[in-house]
Design a protein around this motif. Structure first.
Motif, PDB file in Angstrom:
ATOM      1  N   UNK A 176      28.355 -27.799  49.425  1.00 47.87           N
ATOM      2  CA  UNK A 176      28.574 -28.870  50.396  1.00 47.87           C
ATOM      3  C   UNK A 176      28.772 -30.155  49.594  1.00 47.87           C
ATOM      4  N   UNK A 177      29.992 -30.674  49.593  1.00 49.35           N
ATOM      5  CA  UNK A 177      30.340 -31.812  48.748  1.00 49.35           C
ATOM      6  C   UNK A 177      30.099 -33.171  49.396  1.00 49.35           C
ATOM      7  N   UNK A 178      29.581 -33.180  50.613  1.00 50.18           N
ATOM      8  CA  UNK A 178      29.349 -34.457  51.297  1.00 50.18           C
ATOM      9  C   UNK A 178      28.217 -35.217  50.613  1.00 50.18           C
ATOM     10  N   UNK A 179      28.546 -36.372  50.061  1.00 50.67           N
ATOM     11  CA  UNK A 179      27.566 -37.208  49.378  1.00 50.67           C
ATOM     12  C   UNK A 179      27.588 -38.626  49.943  1.00 50.67           C
ATOM     13  N   UNK A 180      27.887 -38.701  51.252  1.00 48.10           N
ATOM     14  CA  UNK A 180      28.041 -39.998  51.916  1.00 48.10           C
ATOM     15  C   UNK A 180      26.912 -40.194  52.921  1.00 48.10           C
ATOM     16  N   UNK A 191      28.073 -33.524  58.293  1.00 45.89           N
ATOM     17  CA  UNK A 191      29.196 -32.611  58.167  1.00 45.89           C
ATOM     18  C   UNK A 191      29.251 -32.022  56.753  1.00 45.89           C
ATOM     19  N   UNK A 192      29.238 -30.698  56.684  1.00 44.26           N
ATOM     20  CA  UNK A 192      29.362 -30.010  55.396  1.00 44.26           C
ATOM     21  C   UNK A 192      30.840 -29.928  55.017  1.00 44.26           C
ATOM     22  N   UNK A 193      31.144 -30.263  53.759  1.00 40.91           N
ATOM     23  CA  UNK A 193      32.525 -30.288  53.273  1.00 40.91           C
ATOM     24  C   UNK A 193      32.669 -29.288  52.122  1.00 40.91           C
ATOM     25  N   UNK A 194      33.490 -28.270  52.327  1.00 41.76           N
ATOM     26  CA  UNK A 194      33.686 -27.249  51.300  1.00 41.76           C
ATOM     27  C   UNK A 194      35.174 -27.075  51.013  1.00 41.76           C
ATOM     28  N   UNK A 195      35.497 -27.134  49.724  1.00 42.88           N
ATOM     29  CA  UNK A 195      36.891 -27.002  49.305  1.00 42.88           C
ATOM     30  C   UNK A 195      37.373 -25.563  49.438  1.00 42.88           C
ATOM     31  N   UNK A 196      38.647 -25.419  49.760  1.00 44.94           N
ATOM     32  CA  UNK A 196      39.325 -24.127  49.814  1.00 44.94           C
ATOM     33  C   UNK A 196      40.714 -24.316  49.221  1.00 44.94           C
ATOM     34  N   UNK A 197      41.148 -23.389  48.349  1.00 39.47           N
ATOM     35  CA  UNK A 197      42.538 -23.494  47.923  1.00 39.47           C
ATOM     36  C   UNK A 197      43.066 -22.160  47.414  1.00 39.47           C
ATOM     37  N   UNK A 198      44.374 -22.008  47.588  1.00 37.71           N
ATOM     38  CA  UNK A 198      45.117 -20.848  47.107  1.00 37.71           C
ATOM     39  C   UNK A 198      45.933 -21.284  45.900  1.00 37.71           C
ATOM     40  N   UNK A 199      45.890 -20.483  44.838  1.00 44.11           N
ATOM     41  CA  UNK A 199      46.669 -20.746  43.630  1.00 44.11           C
ATOM     42  C   UNK A 199      47.799 -19.732  43.497  1.00 44.11           C
ATOM     43  N   UNK A 200      48.985 -20.235  43.237  1.00 44.50           N
ATOM     44  CA  UNK A 200      50.115 -19.396  42.807  1.00 44.50           C
ATOM     45  C   UNK A 200      50.396 -19.765  41.361  1.00 44.50           C
TER      46      UNK A 200
END
Length: 207
Positions: A176-180, A191-200
């Motif tokens: 959870x990256x929320x540090x505000x 609000x919990x903030x979690x990154x998601x990403x697809x790499x090609x």
């Protein structure tokens, strides 16, 4: 603290290399298609993906015919866009990422990769665009987003020949990256903030 964790991961990678039967080095680059999972979403619009890039080095340590350990040190640009009726909120993040993953070789061409990744926030911004007043405001992401993000990478690769490998990978944020805490940015403190990403990606291994 984050430098200590990063150094520990690097040390573990070096330790694994002492058991390797074969070692390959290369460079990796490609595109990121990223978003941010917000929970609870509340009144935020659904996020749109941000297109970024990744670039860096790869070391592949062959432990057996079927099993390798692959380490990567990459620069990753990720984020998301939240577009409402009156405004657009953009999150732009840059990470230095270290991956240590197991790589299972199905045959001479296909492989599966699974392993943890640590991501150190090196920069970024929260940008808010007011559509009505046609104005923009930018805030430093380091003030609202945690500096260290842990994630899990899962992907598949296809080795065209001894030097070139293509791959697709899904990176699932675990932190959870929320540090505000005082809610100066876009998001509420609950609000919990979690990154998601697809790499090609494409990897070029040196001879």
């Amino acid at each position: 603290m984050k430098l200590h964790v990063f150094a520990l991961c690097a040390l573990l990678t070096v330790s694994v290399s002492s058991f390797a039967q074969d070692v390959e080095f290369g460079i990796k680059g490609g595109l990121n298609f990223s978003s941010i999972n917000v929970d609870p979403q509340e009144d935020l619009p659904n996020p749109d993906s941000r297109i970024g890039f990744h670039l860096g080095g790869v070391a592949n340590f062959g432990l057996s015919e079927k099993l390798d350990v692959q380490s990567e040190l990459l620069l990753n640009t990720v984020g998301a866009k939240f577009e409402g009726v009156d405004d657009i909120e953009r999150v732009k993040l840059t990470y230095l990422s270290l991956l240590g993953a197991f790589k299972y070789n199905i045959d001479e061409n296909f492989n599966i990769v699974l392993g943890p990744q640590i991501n150190l926030l090196t920069g970024g911004e929260f940008e808010e665009e007011d559509k009505i007043e046609n104005s923009k405001e930018s805030l430093d992401a380091n003030n609202f987003y945690k500096g260290t993000d842990f994630s899990l990478a899962l992907g598949v690769g296809y080795k065209i020949d001894d030097n070139i490998e293509l791959g697709v990978r899904y990176n699932i944020g675990l932190t959870d990256n929320n540090d505000d805490a005082i809610e100066e940015g876009f998001f509420d403190s609950n609000q919990a903030l979690k990154n998601r990403f697809i790499q090609l990606s494409a990897i070029f291994f040196f001879d």
